[in-house]
Design an enzyme around this catalytic site. Structure first.
Site, PDB file in Angstrom:
ATOM      1  N   CYS A   1     -46.142  19.408  12.827  1.00  0.00           N
ATOM      2  CA  CYS A   1     -46.505  20.227  11.671  1.00  0.00           C
ATOM      3  C   CYS A   1     -45.660  21.487  11.696  1.00  0.00           C
ATOM      4  O   CYS A   1     -45.945  22.422  12.440  1.00  0.00           O
ATOM      5  CB  CYS A   1     -47.997  20.568  11.726  1.00  0.00           C
ATOM      6  SG  CYS A   1     -48.528  21.552  10.311  1.00  0.00           S
ATOM      7  N   LEU A   2     -44.574  21.478  10.924  1.00  0.00           N
ATOM      8  CA  LEU A   2     -43.661  22.620  10.923  1.00  0.00           C
ATOM      9  C   LEU A   2     -43.134  22.745   9.493  1.00  0.00           C
ATOM     10  O   LEU A   2     -42.609  21.784   8.927  1.00  0.00           O
ATOM     11  CB  LEU A   2     -42.517  22.338  11.918  1.00  0.00           C
ATOM     12  CG  LEU A   2     -41.556  23.475  12.228  1.00  0.00           C
ATOM     13  CD1 LEU A   2     -42.315  24.673  12.822  1.00  0.00           C
ATOM     14  CD2 LEU A   2     -40.486  22.996  13.220  1.00  0.00           C
TER      15      LEU A   2
END
Lengths: 510, 151
Positions: free
Chosen positions: B88-89
């Site tokens: 999750c970036l």
């Protein structure tokens, strides 16, 4: 080209940018709203092209470039600007962060971040912001950068013929073209602005070998190459044929006009004559004795052949004699065999014919009017290889048979041969009751087939008084609708043939 | 199909090999030059210290207009990385910019290891653990590092 749509914004931008950075193509004259403001517009400026509604083809060709690679080269096949730039220092600032190559048609955001026009357009399609500072941005907000353009124009570059393609050893599907320095290439450097003018005239540009070979030729060496190319055409001094220089060595060992020595007798001759010489003349060539077919195995040099003939005359004669008698014996054996085969064939045909019964129907319409004639004849039919017909005399053939019908079977007069044995019967069929037909049975006859003029032998067999004429009535059933129905029933018992000597030639069999 | 590799990818690859960043290595696969085998060392001072994490990175046809696809291959106990290795970036999704590069992406992931962000989780159970009991979560993360990421 006519420029149709121009926003005020673009007019200002383009007016301010002249002279433009010309990288890809020639200048295009634009007849627009204010020609005095920008008489020259750079066609290589892709954004300008894309937003100004030029022809659809030019737009597509730009998209084609974009799809291939974000960075463009001067020409699609050649090295890129990055490959050709001389000074690496200071150049990093003028590289596009998207394609990572030297800027092409630089555009900047409000904060001055620079991109190639095509690269930033592609990015803005996805997201309306500067990829570096993320300031909101759209196509119309992009600005040119005179400073960057000026710097790029002044960039020191090599001629593109300074580099050459590196032959890739990788498989073709991911082969990238690598450009390496051509040790014999053009050494000139100039500013990017001057590149196109130089390269259009540069003598180091590759050219085609006029002999269609894959030679590496440059514009400036084309003329020298005409006399240096290993693939050039020359004329053979001996046979005068045109050949490629590279194939001269091959040709020299094949040319039929070159004088060579016969390796056996050392005589001099053209290569083309060697075969004939060896076959017909060479005294050293081993040749077979002329009586080899008769069994002489001698193989001697041509020059020694007369001696061999002399020495072996007696043995040759004996051989010839023996050979001939063998051949005669063989021929007579062959002849006997072929005769026997023929006899067998004839016998088998005879057997096939013997005891075969043939019925021949002859139906005569309008008997009441036909019977007024003295003689009536059926059409011919073939039987046992011979032609036959039936004949009827409605009122007897001769005075002693008056009041009777005479009925005969005839052999056609132009048949030749020995003899044919028949067993046959002649019938007048009853239409009403087939069992009550009038039959004359039991004819057995040998029809002689040889013409014997001295013997007046009849060729017809049958009955003079076959039946009284008044028997043949509708009431008796022998006529129906005035139709008389005659049937010959024939069995071939035996055929004898005589054959003559066939006219064949056996000359030369010996 | 692989048409000519864009020069940008060639350049990036050359630079990754010639000037590697500390604790990061990325090498292209022999048969597909758009597929990279990546290794990131656990940052000093993080629960992942001492571990070496394998990742895969793939450049799509759209790259650099679309972000690279990156995934952890080594299991890791981290609130922003799920059990399938997905990360999750934001820059790998809506915050992607074509001015970013493979190297900047990998540096960001390295940064994410140093600074887990349980407020923007992908692995909810790990994030909950991190928020309720950070010390315990760090202990688990260290244990996982020892178990899965030690060479």
């Amino acid at each position: 080209m006519l420029l149709k749509v121009l926003t005020g914004d673009e007019v200002v931008r383009n007016a301010g940018s002249a002279p433009t950075f010309n990288l890809l193509g020639p200048n295009t004259t634009v007849q627009g709203i204010t020609p005095n403001l920008f008489s020259r517009v750079n066609q290589s400026d892709p954004l300008f092209t894309l937003t100004s509604g030029f022809s659809a083809t030019s737009v597509r060709s730009f998209e084609g470039n974009v799809a291939m690679d974000y960075g463009q080269s001067r020409d699609l096949d050649g090295p890129t600007l990055d490959d050709l730039v001389c000074e690496e220092k200071d150049i990093e600032e003028y590289k596009c962060p998207i394609c990572m190559q030297i800027l092409q048609s630089p555009r900047q955001c409000k904060n001055g971040h620079l991109y190639c026009a095509l690269c930033i357009q592609k990015s803005l399609d996805k997201r309306a912001e500067c990829p570096q500072c993320r300031v909101p941005l759209n196509l119309s907000e992009l600005a040119k950068s005179l400073v960057a353009e000026k710097h790029l124009r002044a960039l020191k570059v090599h001629c593109k013929y300074y580099l050459m393609r590196e032959e890739s050893k990788k498989p073709a599907h991911n082969a990238e073209v690598n450009w390496i320095v051509d040790p014999e290439g053009c050494q000139e450097t100039f500013t990017q602005e001057e590149a196109e003018r130089h390269e259009s005239k540069c003598g180091y540009a590759p050219d085609l070998c006029m002999f269609g070979a894959n030679c590496r030729v440059r514009k400036m060496t084309v003329e020298e190459h005409r006399d240096a190319c290993p693939y050039r055409t020359i004329t053979c001094d001996h046979c005068k044929k045109e050949i490629k220089l590279v194939s001269l060595e091959d040709h020299n060992v094949k040319c039929p006009e070159i004088v060579i020595h016969c390796e056996l007798c050392q005589a001099e001759m053209k290569r083309g004559h060697l075969r004939e010489h060896r076959r017909q003349q060479c005294p050293e060539e081993d040749i077979p004795c002329a009586y080899s077919e008769q069994g002489c195995d001698a193989q001697v040099k041509r020059k020694q052949m007369p001696r061999h003939m002399e020495e072996s005359a007696a043995s040759h004669l004996a051989r010839v004699s023996q050979h001939l008698s063998q051949q005669l014996f063989q021929m007579s054996e062959d002849f006997k065999q072929s005769l026997k085969a023929r006899d067998d064939k004839i016998r088998s045909l005879e057997r096939a014919l013997a005891d075969q019964n043939f019925d021949i129907d002859w139906k005569m319409k309008n008997w009441s009017s036909l019977k007024k004639k003295s003689y009536l004849q059926s059409g011919e039919f073939e039987l046992a290889g011979l032609k036959w017909y039936m004949g009827i005399y409605p009122n007897g053939d001769l005075p002693d048979a008056r009041g009777h019908i005479s009925l005969f079977l005839f052999l056609s007069s132009n048949c030749r041969g020995q003899k044919v044995g028949l067993r046959f019967s002649l019938r007048i069929m009853n239409h009403r009751n087939p069992n009550t037909k009038i039959v004359q049975n039991g004819f057995r006859a040998n029809f002689p087939l040889v013409e014997r003029p001295e013997e007046q032998v009849s060729k017809g067999w049958g009955a003079k008084r076959f039946t009284p004429c008044d028997e043949i009535t509708e009431a008796n059933g022998y006529l129906k609708d005035d139709l008389l129905f005659i049937q010959a029933s024939i069995t071939v018992c035996n055929i004898r043939w005589e054959v003559e000597t066939a006219n064949t030639s056996i000359v030369g069999y010996w | 199909m692989a048409a000519n590799l864009p020069r940008r990818i060639i350049k990036e690859t050359q630079r990754l090999v010639s000037e590697p960043d500390p604790g990061i290595s990325a090498t292209p696969s022999d048969d597909n030059l758009r597929y990279f085998n990546v290794m990131i060392a656990g940052p000093t001072g993080s629960p992942f210290e001492g571990g070496v994490f394998k990742l895969e990175l793939f450049l799509t046809e759209e790259y650099p207009m679309a972000p690279p696809k990156v995934r952890f291959l080594t299991r890791i106990y981290h609130p922003n990385i799920d059990r399938l290795g997905r990360i999750c970036l934001d820059i790998l999704k809506e915050k992607w910019s074509p001015a970013l590069q493979i190297r900047t992406v990998l540096l960001s992931i390295q940064g994410l290891l140093s600074a887990p962000n349980p407020d923007d989780p992908l692995a909810n159970d790990v994030a909950d653990h991190w928020k309720k009991d950070e010390a315990g979560a760090i202990t688990t993360a260290k244990a996982w590092t020892n178990k899965f990421a030690m060479v």
